[in-house]
Design an enzyme around this catalytic site. Structure first.
Site, PDB file in Angstrom:
ATOM      1  CG  ASN A  34      -0.229   0.161   2.522  1.00 18.76           C
ATOM      2  OD1 ASN A  34       0.994   0.119   2.561  1.00 18.76           O
ATOM      3  ND2 ASN A  34      -0.977   0.352   3.594  1.00 18.76           N
ATOM      4  CB  THR A  37       7.047   2.364   5.406  1.00 23.45           C
ATOM      5  OG1 THR A  37       6.728   0.966   5.347  1.00 23.45           O
ATOM      6  CG2 THR A  37       6.409   2.972   6.635  1.00 23.45           C
ATOM      7  CE1 TYR A  64     -11.669 -12.971  -0.589  1.00 29.74           C
ATOM      8  CE2 TYR A  64     -11.614 -15.308  -1.124  1.00 29.74           C
ATOM      9  CZ  TYR A  64     -11.976 -14.291  -0.275  1.00 29.74           C
ATOM     10  OH  TYR A  64     -12.627 -14.572   0.897  1.00 29.74           O
ATOM     11  CE1 TYR A 145       7.205  -4.081  13.325  1.00 34.44           C
ATOM     12  CE2 TYR A 145       8.709  -4.591  15.124  1.00 34.44           C
ATOM     13  CZ  TYR A 145       8.397  -4.633  13.776  1.00 34.44           C
ATOM     14  OH  TYR A 145       9.257  -5.232  12.886  1.00 34.44           O
ATOM     15  CB  THR A 175      17.710  -6.595   8.386  1.00 36.37           C
ATOM     16  OG1 THR A 175      17.589  -7.860   9.058  1.00 36.37           O
ATOM     17  CG2 THR A 175      18.223  -6.838   6.978  1.00 36.37           C
ATOM     18  NE  ARG A 186      13.991   0.439   9.547  1.00 35.86           N
ATOM     19  CZ  ARG A 186      13.473  -0.533   8.825  1.00 35.86           C
ATOM     20  NH1 ARG A 186      13.461  -1.759   9.285  1.00 35.86           N
ATOM     21  NH2 ARG A 186      12.970  -0.293   7.633  1.00 35.86           N
TER      22      ARG A 186
END
Ligand code: NAD
Ligand code: UDP
Ligand code: UDP
Length: 312
Positions: A34, A37, A64, A145, A175, A186
């Protein structure tokens, strides 16, 4: 014939590397995202490939499609992003897991869940083994989260026991690598961008807290290995067991970028885990897997990526 493989969150940092790897291996890849991020730029180079298909879709909603395998990665992963709209984070983890498990059940497809070391919370056991149940604050700012991912694991194991769904669960530790979002907050991307632009390095707390950083190519090897093996559903830790303090990371980034940025101290965020290191005995035995890329080598690749991105 090669399987048709769905990657949710495929336009994100890890997902885009995984899509690339699967296309190279001859899979028909359906990437669902979507763009919360993630970004089209991460998978733009795959768009012309006949084996790659992009679907803009939110995993809260049923989907589906006819697929044989599912990697469920859709979920914001950086604390800044997942805490901006915490209700949406939990919905993505929990409703996304339900919908993708429903799809796997209908299709009799194998489905792998990208879980996280955050299920261990601020761990009291070190290094963390899969048998440790964790130490998570269920009402703190990280809970959307952590608990969302814990509930997703519960759903995976219940669909497996109750409906015979063919699951795989991996717990991914920190990672890093090319295609991290430059502003996703991050630590590796923050420090590199700050070092390259000459801004202060924002060190939270005294920098004595630790993390173990895995290069994205190593992680993708582990994800594919886990999906392809028939012996174990998991959970299996995937991460680099070499542990560094955040201060050491800051100093290494400053050295590798030859930067004059100064270190600026900021308060430690609430519930920030003080230490984290995966015990990867299980992954070694089951998948014959262990990370190959040393931190400095991976950082050099990542620094090269950000230099280009920021046109420096
Ligand atoms: P990312 O934010 O770059 O990627 C997540 C992707 O999911 C993005 O493309 C985003 O747009 C998409 N997404 C988010 N909500 C969605 C929704 N409701 N519907 C459809 N798509 C949605 O993060 P990442 O680092 O690539 O992480 C990928 C997965 O790996 C996540 O599930 C994350 O929890 C897990 N993980 C990552 C790390 C890490 O260090 N990178 C560590 C542990 C676990
Ligand atoms: N689902 C989906 N795609 C499918 C099959 C199911 O998105 O191909 C969703 C559907 O929305 C359902 C959820 O997965 O609510 C869980 O499916 P399950 O069969 O477990 O539950 P039920 O349909 O019985 O509620
Ligand atoms: N951190 C930091 N400066 C930053 C971003 C993060 O010192 O600009 C610290 C953060 O407090 C944490 C560690 O780096 O101790 C890893 O943070 P990140 O958000 O990358 O991941 P997570 O906390 O989820 O492991």
């Amino acid at each position: 014939m090669n399987p048709t493989t769905l990657v949710t969150g495929g336009a994100g940092f890890v997902g885009s590397h995984l899509c690339e790897r699967l296309v190279e291996a001859g899979h028909e890849v359906m990437c669902v995202d979507n763009f919360h991020t993630g970004a089209k730029d991460n998978i733009r180079h795959l768009l012309g490939n006949n084996r790659f298909e992009l679907i803009r879709h939110d995993v809260w909603l049923p989907l589906y499609v006819e697929v044989d395998r599912i990697f469920n990665l859709a979920c914001p992963a950086s604390p800044i992003h997942y805490q901006t709209d915490p209700v949406s984070t939990t919905k993505t983890s929990v409703l996304g897991a339900i919908n993708m498990l429903g799809l796997a059940k209908r299709r009799r497809a194998r489905i792998l869940q990208a879980s996280t070391s955050e299920v261990y919370g601020d761990p009291l056991v070190h290094p963390q083994t899969e048998s440790y149940w964790g130490h998570v604050n269920p009402i703190g700012p990280r809970a959307c989260y952590d608990e969302g991912k814990r509930c997703a694991e519960t759903l995976f194991f219940d669909y497996h026991r109750q409906n015979g769904v063919d699951i795989r669960v991996v717990r991914i530790f920190n990672t890093y690598g090319p295609r991290m979002h430059p502003r996703d907050g991050r630590v590796v991307s923050n420090f590199i961008v700050q070092a390259l632009t000459g801004e202060p390095i924002t060190l939270y707390g005294d920098g004595g807290q630790s993390r173990s950083f895995c290069y994205v190519d190593d992680l993708v090897d582990g994800l594919v290995g886990m999906m392809n093996q028939d012996r174990e559903v998991g959970p299996v830790n995937l991460g680099n067991p070499v542990e560094f303090t955040i201060r050491q990371l800051a100093e290494t980034v400053l050295r590798l970028t030859d930067s004059k940025s100064r270190i600026e101290f900021h308060p430690l965020p609430q519930d920030d885990p003080t230490q984290r290191q995966p015990d990867i005995t299980k992954a070694r035995q089951l998948l014959d897997w262990e990370p190959k890329v040393a931190l400095e080598d991976g950082l050099k690749e990542t620094i090269g990526y950000f230099r280009k991105l920021l046109a420096l």
